[in-house]
Design a protein around this motif. Structure first.
Motif, short mmCIF file in Angstrom:
data_model
loop_
_atom_site.label_atom_id
_atom_site.label_comp_id
_atom_site.label_asym_id
_atom_site.label_seq_id
_atom_site.Cartn_x
_atom_site.Cartn_y
_atom_site.Cartn_z
N GLU A 19 36.21 -3.15 -56.54
CA GLU A 19 36.40 -3.95 -55.34
C GLU A 19 35.72 -3.28 -54.17
N TYR A 20 35.02 -4.07 -53.37
CA TYR A 20 34.24 -3.52 -52.25
C TYR A 20 35.15 -2.70 -51.34
N GLY A 21 34.75 -1.47 -51.09
CA GLY A 21 35.51 -0.59 -50.21
C GLY A 21 36.61 0.15 -50.91
N GLY A 22 36.89 -0.16 -52.17
CA GLY A 22 37.96 0.51 -52.89
C GLY A 22 37.57 1.91 -53.32
N ASP A 23 38.57 2.68 -53.76
CA ASP A 23 38.32 4.06 -54.16
C ASP A 23 37.43 4.15 -55.39
N ALA A 24 37.52 3.15 -56.26
CA ALA A 24 36.75 3.18 -57.50
C ALA A 24 35.55 2.25 -57.46
N SER A 25 35.05 1.97 -56.28
CA SER A 25 33.91 1.06 -56.15
C SER A 25 32.63 1.86 -55.90
N GLY A 26 31.51 1.24 -56.16
CA GLY A 26 30.25 1.90 -55.92
C GLY A 26 29.09 0.97 -56.24
N SER A 27 27.88 1.48 -56.08
CA SER A 27 26.71 0.66 -56.34
C SER A 27 25.49 1.53 -56.61
N LEU A 28 24.59 0.98 -57.39
CA LEU A 28 23.26 1.55 -57.60
C LEU A 28 22.27 0.57 -57.00
N GLU A 29 21.48 1.03 -56.02
CA GLU A 29 20.54 0.15 -55.33
C GLU A 29 19.12 0.69 -55.50
N VAL A 30 18.23 -0.19 -55.90
CA VAL A 30 16.83 0.16 -56.12
C VAL A 30 15.96 -0.88 -55.42
N ALA A 31 14.90 -0.45 -54.77
CA ALA A 31 14.01 -1.39 -54.08
C ALA A 31 12.59 -0.85 -54.06
N ALA A 32 11.64 -1.76 -54.01
CA ALA A 32 10.22 -1.43 -53.87
C ALA A 32 9.64 -2.29 -52.75
N VAL A 33 8.95 -1.65 -51.81
CA VAL A 33 8.37 -2.38 -50.68
C VAL A 33 6.93 -1.93 -50.48
N PRO A 34 6.06 -2.81 -49.99
CA PRO A 34 4.68 -2.41 -49.72
C PRO A 34 4.61 -1.53 -48.48
N VAL A 35 3.61 -0.66 -48.42
CA VAL A 35 3.33 0.11 -47.21
C VAL A 35 2.23 -0.62 -46.48
N LEU A 36 2.61 -1.30 -45.39
CA LEU A 36 1.65 -2.10 -44.63
C LEU A 36 1.09 -1.23 -43.51
N ASP A 37 0.02 -0.53 -43.80
CA ASP A 37 -0.58 0.37 -42.82
C ASP A 37 -1.10 -0.41 -41.61
N VAL A 38 -0.90 0.18 -40.45
CA VAL A 38 -1.37 -0.42 -39.20
C VAL A 38 -2.87 -0.20 -39.08
N ALA A 39 -3.60 -1.22 -38.72
CA ALA A 39 -5.04 -1.09 -38.56
C ALA A 39 -5.35 -0.16 -37.38
N PRO A 40 -6.19 0.85 -37.57
CA PRO A 40 -6.50 1.74 -36.46
C PRO A 40 -7.29 1.01 -35.38
N PRO A 41 -7.12 1.41 -34.11
CA PRO A 41 -7.83 0.75 -33.02
C PRO A 41 -9.31 1.11 -32.96
N GLY A 42 -9.73 2.08 -33.74
CA GLY A 42 -11.13 2.49 -33.75
C GLY A 42 -11.39 3.42 -34.91
N VAL A 43 -12.57 3.97 -34.97
CA VAL A 43 -12.95 4.81 -36.10
C VAL A 43 -12.97 6.30 -35.75
N ARG A 44 -12.77 6.63 -34.49
CA ARG A 44 -12.73 8.04 -34.12
C ARG A 44 -11.50 8.70 -34.75
N LEU A 45 -11.57 10.02 -34.90
CA LEU A 45 -10.48 10.75 -35.53
C LEU A 45 -9.14 10.45 -34.89
N ARG A 46 -9.09 10.48 -33.56
CA ARG A 46 -7.82 10.26 -32.87
C ARG A 46 -7.30 8.85 -33.10
N ASP A 47 -8.22 7.87 -33.22
CA ASP A 47 -7.80 6.49 -33.45
C ASP A 47 -7.22 6.32 -34.85
#
Length: 379
Positions: free
Chosen positions: A98-126
């Motif tokens: 039962e949710y919140g009970g002493d003998a309750s628990g869960s196994l949670e697994v997830a996979a998500v993409p890494v959506l890299d942010v496009a750099p504002p330019g090509v210089r090293l700092r960008d």
């Protein structure tokens, strides 16, 4: 004779009661056995279904309480060519009690993409600034997970407007199950199995994920893998001895690195092993390479620097620190590549003496061939 035996049985002071007890015990045992068999069959069906049916059965059974009925919640598998690229590639949650009970628990697994942010330019700092961009909240659950891996997908996940060449898989055992002996280590197998499922369905190519590749994190960690002191892949070519340096302190500035399809970049600060003077405590090293469509942009952005290249330039006198940049063209992974490496030190002689071997170490680690050094310039 049978009648007489029956009369003696029912007339006995103890036998009838004992027989009733044995019969009741047998009925209870039979009921418990049937219920246990049904529960075990139900639990096996849950594991056969959860997370695309790829969870390693033996390992996961050792994590979940065998005397509880498991329920599958939030099961989702959108890996593969499913149209528009989803925020969540795969997710499942196996819960019990039962949710919140002493003998309750869960196994949670997830996979998500890494959506890299496009750099504002090509210089090293960008390029490096895009790496520091804040991730959306829906993509940060990995920071609170007990096991985590960022897996490569060289061929790119399908369905996204920009190339997505990495994804994260994370897993946590919560509540009653979190105290299972060796739980985080056992979760490694589940995370690796899910990562390889995503790789296969997504046509990623590259190297399979092994359980030993999966990283462990305390459940209450505030920092995720990207905030740790682990050296980013783009910086792993560097060795402190290249500039007579030593390993940075744990609380020192962490290297910054970006690895992408058309550009990779690194910037790091190295403590000097034996400082020559009060200014000579650190050496600054950076590397960046461009390929494909970014080559013309890189040449334009660094046009003035490229025009000033020479074979052996002299530093300006009176400087308190010196940064020497060296440029090279090469073929890396079969693609035409433009690279820039810089070395910043308090002594010009050290930068001039080490920059060539640092460039060689950088390009050699990337298996670059047909190297042509274009020249150097002091910055």
């Amino acid at each position: 004779m049978l009648a007489a035996a029956w009369q003696r049985f029912i007339g006995h002071r103890v036998l009838p009661k004992a027989a009733l007890v044995v019969l009741a015990a047998a009925l209870v045992a039979g009921f418990l056995l049937v219920r246990s068999e049904r529960r075990d069959a139900h639990n096996a069906e849950v594991l056969d279904t959860a997370c695309g049916g790829v969870l390693p059965r033996a390992t996961v059974r050792g994590l979940l309480p065998g005397d509880e009925t498991w329920e599958l919640h939030g099961d989702l598998d959108l890996t593969g060519p499913s149209g528009r690229g989803p925020r969540t590639l795969l997710r499942c949650s196996v819960e019990w009690g039962e949710y919140g009970g002493d003998a309750s628990g869960s196994l949670e697994v997830a996979a998500v993409p890494v959506l890299d942010v496009a750099p504002p330019g090509v210089r090293l700092r960008d390029v490096l600034s895009a790496r520091a961009a804040k991730e959306p909240r829906w993509a940060t659950a990995y920071r609170r997970a007990t096991t985590n891996i960022t897996a490569d997908c060289p061929a790119g996940l399908p369905g996204y407007p920009r190339p997505v060449t990495r994804f994260r898989v994370h897993a946590s055992l919560n509540g009653d199950g979190s105290e299972a002996a060796g739980a985080p280590e056992k979760l490694r197998g589940a995370v690796a199995a899910v990562a390889n499922h995503v790789r296969y369905r997504g046509g990623c190519g590259g190297t399979a994920v092994k359980p030993s590749d999966v990283r462990l994190w305390p459940a209450d960690a505030e920092a995720g893998p990207e905030d740790s002191d682990e050296v980013p892949p783009a910086c792993r070519w560097f060795r402190p001895e290249l500039v007579d340096g030593r390993k940075p302190a744990p609380d020192g500035p962490a290297p910054r690195g970006v690895t992408g399809d058309d550009v990779d970049a690194c910037s790091l600060r190295v403590p000097r092993a034996k400082p020559a003077n009060r200014l000579d405590h650190f050496a600054e090293v950076s590397s960046v390479s461009w390929q494909g469509p970014l080559l013309p942009d890189a040449r334009t952005a660094y046009g003035a620097e490229l025009a000033a290249l020479s074979r052996a330039p002299d530093p300006e006198s009176g400087e308190k620190s010196y940064t020497l940049a060296v440029w090279a063209e090469s073929s890396c992974s079969g693609a035409r590549t433009l690279s820039r490496v810089t070395v910043g030190t308090a002594a010009a002689a050290l930068a001039a003496d080490r920059v060539d071997r640092i460039l060689a170490a950088y390009l050699g680690a990337s298996d670059c061939r047909a190297v042509k050094v274009l020249g150097k310039v002091w910055k």
